[in-house]
Design an enzyme around this catalytic site. Structure first.
Site, PDB file in Angstrom:
ATOM      1  N   HIS A   1       0.816  -1.411  -0.035  1.00  0.00           N
ATOM      2  CA  HIS A   1       0.072  -0.032   0.006  1.00  0.00           C
ATOM      3  C   HIS A   1       0.761   1.124  -0.147  1.00  0.00           C
ATOM      4  CE1 HIS A   1       0.437   1.952   3.828  1.00  0.00           C
ATOM      5  NE2 HIS A   1       0.718   0.948   4.472  1.00  0.00           N
ATOM      6  N   CYS A   2       0.136   2.355  -0.519  1.00  0.00           N
ATOM      7  CA  CYS A   2       0.933   3.430  -0.474  1.00  0.00           C
ATOM      8  C   CYS A   2       0.111   4.612   0.148  1.00  0.00           C
ATOM      9  CB  CYS A   2       1.540   3.964  -1.941  1.00  0.00           C
ATOM     10  SG  CYS A   2       0.052   4.251  -3.074  1.00  0.00           S
ATOM     11  N   GLN A   3      -0.005   5.988  -0.327  1.00  0.00           N
ATOM     12  CA  GLN A   3      -0.938   6.928   0.097  1.00  0.00           C
ATOM     13  C   GLN A   3      -2.270   6.777  -0.358  1.00  0.00           C
ATOM     14  OE1 GLN A   3       0.183   8.799   2.597  1.00  0.00           O
ATOM     15  NE2 GLN A   3      -1.801  10.052   2.819  1.00  0.00           N
TER      16      GLN A   3
END
Length: 119
Positions: A81-83
């Site tokens: 996951h990222c932002q």
């Protein structure tokens, strides 16, 4: 199914996995600056531009650097996951290209997570 298809995980899926799966490896691919502002409990930080190198490491090297066991290629619960979802998808594709058949992306990213967790 083509390997270019990124499988996504929903907030609910991730919440369930975090609660029950001992095998989950949640990888945060954001920058260190972003991670310093907050992260999903239980995640490990591997910036997106180093994902390929990290997953290509020898298991002992990976464990020494990240503090967790390197996931096997058939790891059932490997989530990136990222932002907001884009870098997570990139990392997921890189992992799939390396043979991590079950790699998935939490498309909502930390943005969705932090919003839902505040409720």
């Amino acid at each position: 199914m083509a390997s270019s298809v990124t499988k996504d995980v929903s907030y609910e899926d991730l919440k369930t996995l975090l609660g029950k799966s001992q095998n989950l490896l949640l990888v945060d691919v954001r920058t260190k600056e972003e991670v310093d502002k907050g992260c999903i409990q239980g995640s490990i930080h591997i910036p997106v531009d180093t994902v390929e190198a990290a997953l290509s490491m020898q298991p002992d090297e990976f464990k020494a650097k990240y503090g967790v066991t390197k996931p096997p290629l058939d790891a059932p619960e490997l989530v990136f996951h990222c932002q907001m979802g884009k870098r997570g998808a990139t990392a997921t594709t890189k992992a799939q290209d390396l043979g991590y058949v079950n790699a998935r992306n939490y498309a909502g990213g930390f943005k969705e997570w932090s919003e839902k967790e505040k409720k």
